[in-house]
Design an enzyme around this catalytic site. Sequence first.
Site, PDB file in Angstrom:
ATOM      1  N   CYS A  42       0.824  -1.218   0.000  1.00 18.49           N
ATOM      2  CA  CYS A  42       0.000   0.000   0.000  1.00 18.49           C
ATOM      3  C   CYS A  42       0.859   1.269   0.000  1.00 18.49           C
ATOM      4  O   CYS A  42       0.365   2.350  -0.308  1.00 18.49           O
ATOM      5  CB  CYS A  42      -0.938   0.009   1.209  1.00 18.49           C
ATOM      6  SG  CYS A  42      -2.178  -1.302   1.170  1.00 18.49           S
ATOM      7  N   PRO A 271      -8.691 -31.483   2.781  1.00 14.27           N
ATOM      8  CA  PRO A 271      -8.315 -31.472   4.199  1.00 14.27           C
ATOM      9  C   PRO A 271      -6.917 -30.922   4.437  1.00 14.27           C
ATOM     10  O   PRO A 271      -5.982 -31.168   3.666  1.00 14.27           O
ATOM     11  CB  PRO A 271      -8.402 -32.965   4.579  1.00 14.27           C
ATOM     12  CG  PRO A 271      -9.361 -33.555   3.611  1.00 14.27           C
ATOM     13  CD  PRO A 271      -9.149 -32.810   2.319  1.00 14.27           C
ATOM     14  N   ASP A 278      -6.067 -12.141  -0.850  1.00 11.66           N
ATOM     15  CA  ASP A 278      -6.719 -11.617  -2.048  1.00 11.66           C
ATOM     16  C   ASP A 278      -7.222 -12.702  -2.991  1.00 11.66           C
ATOM     17  O   ASP A 278      -8.079 -12.432  -3.837  1.00 11.66           O
ATOM     18  CB  ASP A 278      -5.741 -10.714  -2.816  1.00 11.66           C
ATOM     19  CG  ASP A 278      -5.396  -9.448  -2.064  1.00 11.66           C
ATOM     20  OD1 ASP A 278      -6.030  -9.182  -1.022  1.00 11.66           O
ATOM     21  OD2 ASP A 278      -4.485  -8.722  -2.510  1.00 11.66           O
TER      22      ASP A 278
END
Length: 549
Positions: A42, A271, A278
């Site tokens: 970010c 399993p 995302d």
Amino acid sequence: MKTVIIGGVAGGASAAARLRRLSEQAQIILLERGDFVSFANCGLPYYIGGVIGEQADLTLQTPESFYRRFRIDVRVRNEAVSIHPEKKTVSVKNLDTGEIYEESYDSLILSPGAKPAVPPIPGVEQENVFTLRSIPDAQKIKDYIHTAKPKSAVVIGGGYIGVEMAENLKNAGLQVSIVEQADHLIGSLDFDMAAEVHRACRQAGIALYLKNGVRAIEGHTVYLENGRLPADLILLSVGVRPETTLAETCGIATNGRGQILTDRQMRTNIPDIYAVGDAVAVKHFISEEPAFLPLAGPANKQGRIAADVIMGGDAAYTGTQGSAILKLFQYTITSTGLNETTAAAAGIDYDKTYLFSAPHATYYPGGTNMSIKVLWEKTSLRLIGAQIVGFDGVDKRMDVLATAIRFGAKVTDLTELELCYAPPFGSAKDPVNMIGFVAENVTNGLVHQFFWHDVENLPRDGSVFLLDVRTPAEVAGGKIDGFVNIPLDSLRENLSRIPKGKPVYVHCHSGLRSYIACRILTGHGYTCYNLAGGWRLYALASSERSGRS
């Protein structure tokens, strides 16, 4: 217990650290095909724009620091190439040596993330065309700016990353344009709130080409569906796609969008294999509809949940709300929950209102009003969405609203919130409280609303009375055709000018004075409708809609 984690950013790194905090004995291996783990993607636009000065500041952990603190075996440049659920092993390729080796697991967590979408536009393979998802991507752009000295940039796509990059490329000295196929930037906003963003962009010198697409890129020219633009640097920012090929090839179930399907505890259909981040399909917290909301906060929460479940806990993921925030020069832009488009698509019967309010006491210097929009479900009054654009104090109010939504508050419950107040920070009646007061007036019938998009359809044949209660000076700056100006403070003395028996549609600058006018007129037997958001919102949104801005 041996856990192998594929993908070392956000969800994967969070899962690894949580596993260690829950067990000192667990063996944890973190595989990352890139050069970095736990980096702040970010922050990449701000590194390109020079706000973040050093590349090292983007890395929250290194393999060495991860090992020192958590004793986690972090292997960068090691790519998982296949998963063998029947043997509970992963085939891993060392990208430096070419060696392929097998790694066994008791539990496996997939956190492959998403990759930038690259549309099939002729010319996207050119060296001056970039995407942004990783530190190497950011470094390539930064190096290109330093060596090629580009003068102009075109950002293709007007989402959060596209707008952030437009700001940072502008700060880097480039002439910047944004091309967006939709009619407005920032898809989580409604058009009327995005109009504020458009104005902010244009004020900063960023050109917008909305309702337009790209046909081709040739050299330093971008050919649009309508027109063309010079572009020494082109950034593709048209969204991301989940990286799920590895999961699909071993039989892990995905949906039609290629997202991995999990239960609420992040288990896949195989399993002992979990998936987070995302690449995972989520449900919207409010609508419970399938959603694709690739955000760092949810990815980190999912990583923590997977780790808890592996260690015997019963944590569960309850859905993604979509809370997001964007800095655009001096502006702050936020949203949470549903907007009008997504609420309608979910079949929710909603109502809405607007507020234009200062972030702190108006007599304390420095406050600039923020534009607030909220949506609620009509029958239950449940708060379902909010959008705010403004300056100081925006993030604070949005965090309160996002919290209220998460805990199922009614919009009228906002009246009860006791929020911190001192003149530099807020008001005795905080904007969040004011939203509740306005909504309470709407829901109990004290005021009826109409909206900016209703104005052009109001009859001008005399069957209704259109009233503008602003001052003459305000009217001189612009007015809505057909509205009669009677300033609020002289309204009672001019009631004879307003015919009885006709609905009265009233507006002022922001909606507050026109609400007071409606209460006065209602007390004298009139039926009134107040323009929510006022002249200010109408002028901005209608001008943007008609393309005059």
